[in-house]
Scaffold this motif. Sequence first.
Motif, mmCIF file in Angstrom:
data_model
loop_
_atom_site.group_PDB
_atom_site.id
_atom_site.type_symbol
_atom_site.label_atom_id
_atom_site.label_comp_id
_atom_site.label_asym_id
_atom_site.label_seq_id
_atom_site.Cartn_x
_atom_site.Cartn_y
_atom_site.Cartn_z
ATOM 1 N N LYS A 7 0.523 -1.498 0.146
ATOM 2 C CA LYS A 7 0.105 0.527 -0.559
ATOM 3 C C LYS A 7 1.103 1.021 0.104
ATOM 4 O O LYS A 7 1.519 1.202 1.046
ATOM 5 N N GLU A 8 0.633 1.871 -0.981
ATOM 6 C CA GLU A 8 1.076 3.483 -0.903
ATOM 7 C C GLU A 8 1.238 4.783 0.321
ATOM 8 O O GLU A 8 -0.320 4.529 0.796
ATOM 9 N N ALA A 9 2.069 4.499 0.218
ATOM 10 C CA ALA A 9 1.937 5.005 2.283
ATOM 11 C C ALA A 9 1.322 6.565 2.350
ATOM 12 O O ALA A 9 0.036 6.619 3.024
ATOM 13 N N ALA A 10 1.052 7.159 0.627
ATOM 14 C CA ALA A 10 0.110 8.864 1.082
ATOM 15 C C ALA A 10 -0.962 8.069 0.781
ATOM 16 O O ALA A 10 -2.161 8.862 0.997
ATOM 17 N N ASN A 11 -1.509 6.760 0.492
ATOM 18 C CA ASN A 11 -2.557 6.562 -0.181
ATOM 19 C C ASN A 11 -3.702 5.496 2.154
ATOM 20 O O ASN A 11 -4.841 7.198 1.937
ATOM 21 N N VAL A 12 -2.693 5.517 2.561
ATOM 22 C CA VAL A 12 -3.359 5.461 3.706
ATOM 23 C C VAL A 12 -3.174 6.387 4.512
ATOM 24 O O VAL A 12 -3.751 6.363 5.577
ATOM 25 N N ARG A 13 -1.790 7.060 4.702
ATOM 26 C CA ARG A 13 -2.004 8.647 5.702
ATOM 27 C C ARG A 13 -3.066 9.043 5.013
ATOM 28 O O ARG A 13 -4.356 10.023 5.847
ATOM 29 N N ARG A 14 -3.620 9.169 3.261
ATOM 30 C CA ARG A 14 -4.945 10.082 3.666
ATOM 31 C C ARG A 14 -5.997 9.645 3.839
ATOM 32 O O ARG A 14 -6.602 10.179 4.465
ATOM 33 N N GLU A 15 -5.895 8.225 3.902
ATOM 34 C CA GLU A 15 -7.246 8.050 4.391
ATOM 35 C C GLU A 15 -7.434 8.310 6.143
ATOM 36 O O GLU A 15 -8.390 7.784 7.105
ATOM 37 N N VAL A 16 -6.187 8.012 6.467
ATOM 38 C CA VAL A 16 -6.135 7.820 8.124
ATOM 39 C C VAL A 16 -6.518 9.563 8.353
ATOM 40 O O VAL A 16 -7.078 9.304 9.241
ATOM 41 N N SER A 17 -5.699 10.305 8.042
ATOM 42 C CA SER A 17 -6.327 11.867 8.244
ATOM 43 C C SER A 17 -7.755 12.097 7.760
ATOM 44 O O SER A 17 -8.106 12.565 9.254
ATOM 45 N N LYS A 18 -8.406 11.145 7.062
ATOM 46 C CA LYS A 18 -9.733 11.469 6.802
ATOM 47 C C LYS A 18 -10.252 10.924 8.124
ATOM 48 O O LYS A 18 -10.935 11.516 9.000
ATOM 49 N N LEU A 19 -9.739 9.766 8.487
ATOM 50 C CA LEU A 19 -10.262 9.463 10.053
ATOM 51 C C LEU A 19 -9.932 9.549 11.030
ATOM 52 O O LEU A 19 -10.879 10.099 12.005
ATOM 53 N N ALA A 20 -8.786 10.523 11.486
ATOM 54 C CA ALA A 20 -8.805 11.258 12.490
ATOM 55 C C ALA A 20 -9.265 12.672 12.299
ATOM 56 O O ALA A 20 -8.992 13.321 13.810
#
Length: 643
Positions: A311-324
């Motif tokens: 998983k691309e870190a950028a995509n993971v962090r984008r989703e985590v940012s939304k959840l957070a």
Amino acid sequence: MNSKIERLKKNWESYVLNGELSGDTRPCVKEAWDRCIALDVDYNDGFGQIISNEELKERLVKNENLIKIAAPIMENIYTIIKNTSFSIVLSDGEGVLIHVIENESIHNKHSNLKFFLGTHWDEANVGSNAIGTALARKEAIHMKGAEHYCLSHHPWTCSAAIIRDPFGKIIGCLDISGSVEDEHIHTFGIVTTAAAIIEKQLNLMASYQLINTAINSVMDGFFVIDNSFKILHINDKMAELLGIKREDLMGLDLRDIFKDINIQNEVLNLGKNIKLNDYTINFKRTKLECMIIISPTIIDNQVSGAVFLIKEAANVRREVSKLAGFSSGYTFDDLITCDDNMQAVKNFAKKIAEYDCTVLIQGESGTGKEIFAHAIHHHSSRSEGPFIAINCAALPKDLAESELFGYEKGAFTGASNEGKPGKFELANGGTIFLDEIGELPLEIQSKFLRILDDQKVSRIGSRYERDLNVRIIAATNRNLEREIEVKGFREDLYFRLNVVKISLIPLRDRKNDILLLADKFIKRLNLENNCSEKQFSEKFKDALMKKPWKGNVRELRNYIQKEYYLCDGDTINGSYNHNMELSSKIDFKNDNLQNVEKFCIIEALRAANGNAVEAAEQLKIGKSTIYRKILSYQIDVKSFKEQ
């Protein structure tokens, strides 16, 4: 054998020529003859109808997968029957021959009947025959001699079985044809078994294509290896992430890419899963920041290989940012004003939001600097990306660098075993808002300057820099030019931040907004508390207009909240005077300075509902100062938030 052939001949003559049915004529044959009579088929004909070369090409392309699967199976069958007079053919779902393996001994007979590639062999064109009748009946059939409708077919015996696709649709027919004199009981069994094998192969191909489609639709890299690290399957996304063609990846040894991961022991030997939340793949010229999950594939309780999910870190962090909740919560519609000058500032900010430039927002505490930052992000092309807000004044000095820039595993004592991305990396693809930028330590400012210049960040303990794509919005209530003079802020950093400056107007200089904002706050309170609507008295409105509002909009909002909750009736008159209450509780004669200071901080925190920043503004001290005092006096801030 000859007597049987003769009897079939008499049956045919009795029914086709005279309309009288013999008792030993099979029902399926009689039905086929009836269809031929209804279709007005000439029993003196029976020669295959040739289609055009263009149509043949189209049918071959359409049935490419069927031919690809059936051809090797037909070759295997032919090795068994090649010493006989039999040939084996494949038709499509309409009875057109699309693949033929011909026995050379009967080539001329095939040619005379036009029993070759690209000819129609359905009942409408050539009368009853194993191919056409099987397709008409939708089931396998064996026909011999005069069971065929046309005279030209009477010397033949044929066995045919239909072929269905994975959805049950008839797409073809497999046929074995030869001289009736050589009829063999096993040909029907051979052709039905072969058709079943072809159908299973078609089902497997469909399953593989379905899996392949599903894997390729995933936005993550995916591949499967065997025990020798050979890649068995890889999706398009993985090739795209590494910047290499799929066929080139198939020949790679994965140990050359994942050198520091013990795949052999952990996954293949012990059957464990490996999950790395922060990993960098260094492959040729590609540096891919990613999250990796490696799982063993187990067949019959034995580890046969492993599956990799990248998983691309950028995509993971984008989703985590939304959840957070790392997203903009305010828009320009939330910035309410009827002041012409403030409206001009708002319009300017909206215009600047459309560009990707660095912005410095300057204004007193409580004027709405963070709301402007949110609105700029929301109105920009980065609105779908994360919005990370950092209060520089609240960053502990010894942790500021790791919080902002991140660190690699083992970079210092207490560091996470996997490393940790900093706030700049988490904001990649979006916006980072640095509030109170004037409080940023000087040693951090130099590293921050590098980010502004190069759009790259280097974690603590890292050997290389990571590319960034971040918009920077900074805010301050300090006079940074004065801070530069006293060596409290770097001049070069100031100039890099001050690309576009937005200066917010204090509330006292836009008095028309006071009642407008107060009305907004009380409407929200009435809505949130679901009780009878409260309103301001004219006396209270006059008092609002006269107050200096040194804390600006934030002070006004908090003041309205306090008066709202202290009001017992429906009309707010403003009976509460916090400053008088505060001073009346202090015994200046008997208390030492520390006790007075602690008391003032506690009362300010109580008035601000535990908000240390607001309390500092009321006391006219710096934010870092009040945080230090709270720690020194061991004041429980949470207790005020619960009141």
